[in-house]
Design an enzyme around this catalytic site. Structure first.
Site, short mmCIF file in Angstrom:
data_model
loop_
_atom_site.label_atom_id
_atom_site.label_comp_id
_atom_site.label_asym_id
_atom_site.label_seq_id
_atom_site.Cartn_x
_atom_site.Cartn_y
_atom_site.Cartn_z
N HIS A 72 0.84 -1.20 0.00
CA HIS A 72 0.00 0.00 0.00
C HIS A 72 0.87 1.24 0.00
CE1 HIS A 72 -4.05 -1.74 1.64
NE2 HIS A 72 -3.57 -2.42 0.61
N TYR A 201 -8.79 5.40 8.14
CA TYR A 201 -8.85 5.77 9.55
C TYR A 201 -9.85 6.92 9.65
CZ TYR A 201 -4.50 3.18 10.57
OH TYR A 201 -3.54 2.21 10.73
N PRO A 294 -3.14 0.01 19.13
CA PRO A 294 -2.92 -0.45 17.75
C PRO A 294 -3.08 0.62 16.66
CG PRO A 294 -5.02 -1.27 18.59
CD PRO A 294 -4.34 -0.60 19.73
N LYS A 298 1.98 -0.38 15.12
CA LYS A 298 3.40 -0.48 15.47
C LYS A 298 3.78 -1.74 16.26
CE LYS A 298 4.73 3.02 13.44
NZ LYS A 298 5.19 2.62 12.13
N TYR A 384 4.55 6.34 10.17
CA TYR A 384 3.69 5.19 9.87
C TYR A 384 4.44 4.19 9.00
CZ TYR A 384 -0.66 2.63 9.05
OH TYR A 384 -1.62 1.65 9.02
P1 RFL Z 1 3.22 -12.17 21.45
O1 RFL Z 1 2.74 -12.28 20.02
O2 RFL Z 1 2.24 -11.84 22.49
O3 RFL Z 1 3.94 -13.53 21.78
C1 RFL Z 1 4.35 -13.85 23.10
C2 RFL Z 1 4.27 -15.34 23.27
O4 RFL Z 1 4.75 -15.70 24.57
C3 RFL Z 1 3.92 -16.73 25.06
N1 RFL Z 1 4.04 -16.82 26.50
C4 RFL Z 1 4.82 -17.73 27.16
N2 RFL Z 1 5.65 -18.67 26.71
C5 RFL Z 1 6.30 -19.44 27.63
N3 RFL Z 1 6.15 -19.29 28.96
C6 RFL Z 1 5.31 -18.36 29.46
N4 RFL Z 1 5.13 -18.25 30.77
C7 RFL Z 1 4.61 -17.53 28.54
N5 RFL Z 1 3.72 -16.51 28.68
C8 RFL Z 1 3.39 -16.10 27.45
C9 RFL Z 1 2.55 -16.34 24.57
O5 RFL Z 1 1.65 -17.45 24.57
C10 RFL Z 1 2.85 -15.83 23.17
O6 RFL Z 1 2.74 -16.84 22.20
O7 RFL Z 1 4.39 -11.09 21.55
P2 RFL Z 1 5.52 -10.66 20.48
O8 RFL Z 1 6.15 -11.87 19.85
O9 RFL Z 1 6.35 -9.68 21.19
O10 RFL Z 1 4.73 -9.98 19.28
C11 RFL Z 1 4.09 -8.75 19.48
C12 RFL Z 1 2.79 -8.69 18.69
O11 RFL Z 1 2.08 -9.89 18.80
C13 RFL Z 1 1.92 -7.54 19.18
O12 RFL Z 1 2.69 -6.36 19.34
C14 RFL Z 1 0.80 -7.15 18.23
O13 RFL Z 1 0.04 -8.23 17.79
C15 RFL Z 1 -0.07 -6.15 18.97
N6 RFL Z 1 -1.45 -6.18 18.51
C16 RFL Z 1 -1.77 -5.52 17.39
N7 RFL Z 1 -0.82 -4.78 16.76
C17 RFL Z 1 -1.13 -4.12 15.64
O14 RFL Z 1 -0.25 -3.45 15.07
N8 RFL Z 1 -2.43 -4.18 15.12
C18 RFL Z 1 -3.42 -4.92 15.73
O15 RFL Z 1 -4.54 -4.96 15.25
C19 RFL Z 1 -3.10 -5.61 16.90
N9 RFL Z 1 -4.05 -6.37 17.52
C20 RFL Z 1 -2.42 -6.92 19.23
C21 RFL Z 1 -3.71 -7.01 18.67
C22 RFL Z 1 -2.14 -7.55 20.43
C23 RFL Z 1 -3.11 -8.25 21.14
N10 RFL Z 1 -2.77 -8.77 22.42
C24 RFL Z 1 -1.39 -8.84 22.83
C25 RFL Z 1 -3.65 -9.01 23.47
C26 RFL Z 1 -4.69 -7.76 19.33
C27 RFL Z 1 -4.40 -8.38 20.56
C28 RFL Z 1 -5.51 -9.18 21.21
C1 PHB Z 2 -5.21 -4.47 11.15
O1 PHB Z 2 -5.30 -4.71 9.93
O2 PHB Z 2 -5.56 -5.30 12.00
C2 PHB Z 2 -4.71 -3.16 11.60
C3 PHB Z 2 -4.20 -2.27 10.67
C4 PHB Z 2 -3.73 -1.04 11.08
C5 PHB Z 2 -3.82 -0.70 12.42
C6 PHB Z 2 -4.31 -1.59 13.35
C7 PHB Z 2 -4.78 -2.82 12.93
O3 PHB Z 2 -3.40 0.52 12.81
#
Ligand code: RFL
Ligand code: PHB
Length: 391
Positions: A72, A201, A294, A298, A384
């Site tokens: 994009h 957005y 989110p 980032k 961004y």
């Molecule tokens: P993760 O992906 O949370 O992975 C951490 C892993 O550690 C495991 N864990 C353990 N393992 C062993 N022993 C233990 N005691 C443990 N405790 C936990 C967990 O099961 C997990 O598999 O962290 P990582 O790798 O740092 O990656 C970061 C990203 O996942 C995160 O920043 C993003 O996904 C944030 N986030 C979003 N970011 C966006 O940019 N757009 C989004 O739409 C978005 N949606 C989200 C999200 C994060 C969410 N969380 C953390 C609740 C939606 C959710 C629900």
């Molecule tokens: C998503 O596609 O889930 C998404 C994209 C941009 C954002 C947050 C979530 O800022």
């Protein structure tokens, strides 16, 4: 077991770190509480910055993004009766990619399995020991309940916001910063072609809304909702009606096409930083050290940037007993973390309704400036589309 680096968590940070270390000849063992299927199915982030894509390609992990990612040039920013496109390529010389975290996770698992790397899923009781010494170790019970011990030269805490690594740092040597927002996102995944070519957005008096996507046939959309919202109060019809109103269905001929909702969840929003990201032989990466709301897309990109810095630092520490990069890791990573914290907070507070009419006027003024001034637009675009890994 003995290995070079014990990695806690098999999310994107943990598995990418294992991959980057292996490319440098450094062995690791990954310990994950959840099952492989659970981790693979978590629907989270959707946008990769250009530096993240460059890193994945350089690490031999770019085939998925190249085949299934959607490049994009920018995003749309809108408020009632106004929609503006910000072209990041023109403004900052970089683009972003729509590529779901589920797709990236699948690529990382495939690479890990192809290389036969050690990943223990379904573990319990993870505990970190002797982090102040040169021979730390991690204990846990494997999926069969058998006690295991991994001795390593270093431990990487990649265990997200709720894992044990963060609290393994001594409280009296640790600073934390936190902001909890008074709203959440209700997110849906829908089996319908996106009604837009690039992300929208939208500021709206009823609350923020966003239109994202996962593919040509799958849309991802979000609505600002109050904290504590129960998805049971949001049947599909109510969600689509709110999205249509907030995203401007009918405005200048634009229409939002609804479709079958396949996933629905509420996501609370929080900013959090823990510093330093290192204690002795323990190094934190990704959500284990910091969280962003989110709105700036980032979270996943920060996790990738952290391990891109951590892998060479651990490589030098393990192979040459040279701690120069390891000692610099926390400060280097935190520079970028705080930039992304600010950007995520700024995007969030610019676009979400706080209930204060003064805030609303400031937000609209800011939106008008960001979309009409090249300097304002370039600032958003630069942040961004993403800064260089070592920023
Ligand atoms: P993760 O992906 O949370 O992975 C951490 C892993 O550690 C495991 N864990 C353990 N393992 C062993 N022993 C233990 N005691 C443990 N405790 C936990 C967990 O099961 C997990 O598999 O962290 P990582 O790798 O740092 O990656 C970061 C990203 O996942 C995160 O920043 C993003 O996904 C944030 N986030 C979003 N970011 C966006 O940019 N757009 C989004 O739409 C978005 N949606 C989200 C999200 C994060 C969410 N969380 C953390 C609740 C939606 C959710 C629900
Ligand atoms: C998503 O596609 O889930 C998404 C994209 C941009 C954002 C947050 C979530 O800022």
């Amino acid at each position: 077991m003995r290995t070079d680096v014990a990695i806690i968590g098999a999310g994107p940070a943990g598995l990418l770190l294992a991959h980057l270390l292996a490319a440098d000849g450094i062995a690791s063992v990954v310990v994950e509480t959840r099952t492989k299927e659970y981790v693979a199915a978590r629907i989270r982030a959707g946008i990769l910055e250009s530096a993240s894509v460059d890193l994945l390609r350089a690490a031999g992990l770019g085939a998925g993004v190249d085949a299934g990612g959607d490049q994009h040039r920018g995003i749309y920013l809108q408020w009632p009766s106004q929609r503006h496109h910000l072209d990041f390529v023109d403004l900052a010389g970089r683009s972003v990619w729509v590529y779901g975290q589920t797709q990236l996770q699948a690529d990382l698992v495939a690479a890990s399995e192809a290389a036969g790397r050690a990943v223990y899923y379904g573990t319990s009781g993870t505990a970190l020991h002797d982090l102040d010494t040169g021979h730390p170790f991690v204990t846990f019970a494997d999926s069969a309940g058998t006690p295991q011990r991994v001795d390593a030269a270093a431990v990487a805490g990649c265990d997200g916001s709720f894992g044990p690594s963060r609290s393994a740092l001594p409280a009296d040597q640790t600073s934390t910063w936190e902001r909890v927002y008074p709203y959440s996102w209700l997110g849906i995944l829908a089996d319908v072609a996106p009604s837009t070519d690039e992300l929208i957005y939208a500021w709206h008096p009823d609350g923020f809304a966003m239109h994202s996507m996962r593919s040509a046939t799958v849309s991802r959309l979000y609505l600002q909702v109050p904290n504590g919202t129960d998805t049971a109060d949001w049947p599909d019809d109510r969600i689509w009606a709110a999205l249509a109103a907030r995203l401007g269905h009918g405005q200048d001929g634009w229409t939002l096409t609804p479709g079958p909702v396949t996933d629905k969840s509420v996501l609370p929003m929080r900013s959090f930083v823990q510093s330093p990201m290192r204690h002795g032989r323990l190094f934190l990466a990704g959500d284990a050290a910091h969280t962003v709301p989110p709105t700036g897309a980032k979270g996943l990109n920060l996790a990738i940037a952290d391990v891109a810095l951590l892998a060479p630092a651990l490589g030098r520490l393990v192979r040459k007993n040279d701690a120069a990069l390891a000692d610099a890791y926390s400060d280097t990573a935190l520079r970028r973390v705080w930039r992304c914290e600010h950007f995520s907070w700024w995007m969030t507070t610019m676009l979400h309704i706080s209930g204060d009419p003064f805030d609303a006027q400031l937000q609209l003024s800011q939106l008008r400036w960001v979309t009409s001034s090249t300097a304002g637009a370039a600032g958003l675009a630069e942040n961004y589309a993403g800064l260089p890994i070592g920023f």
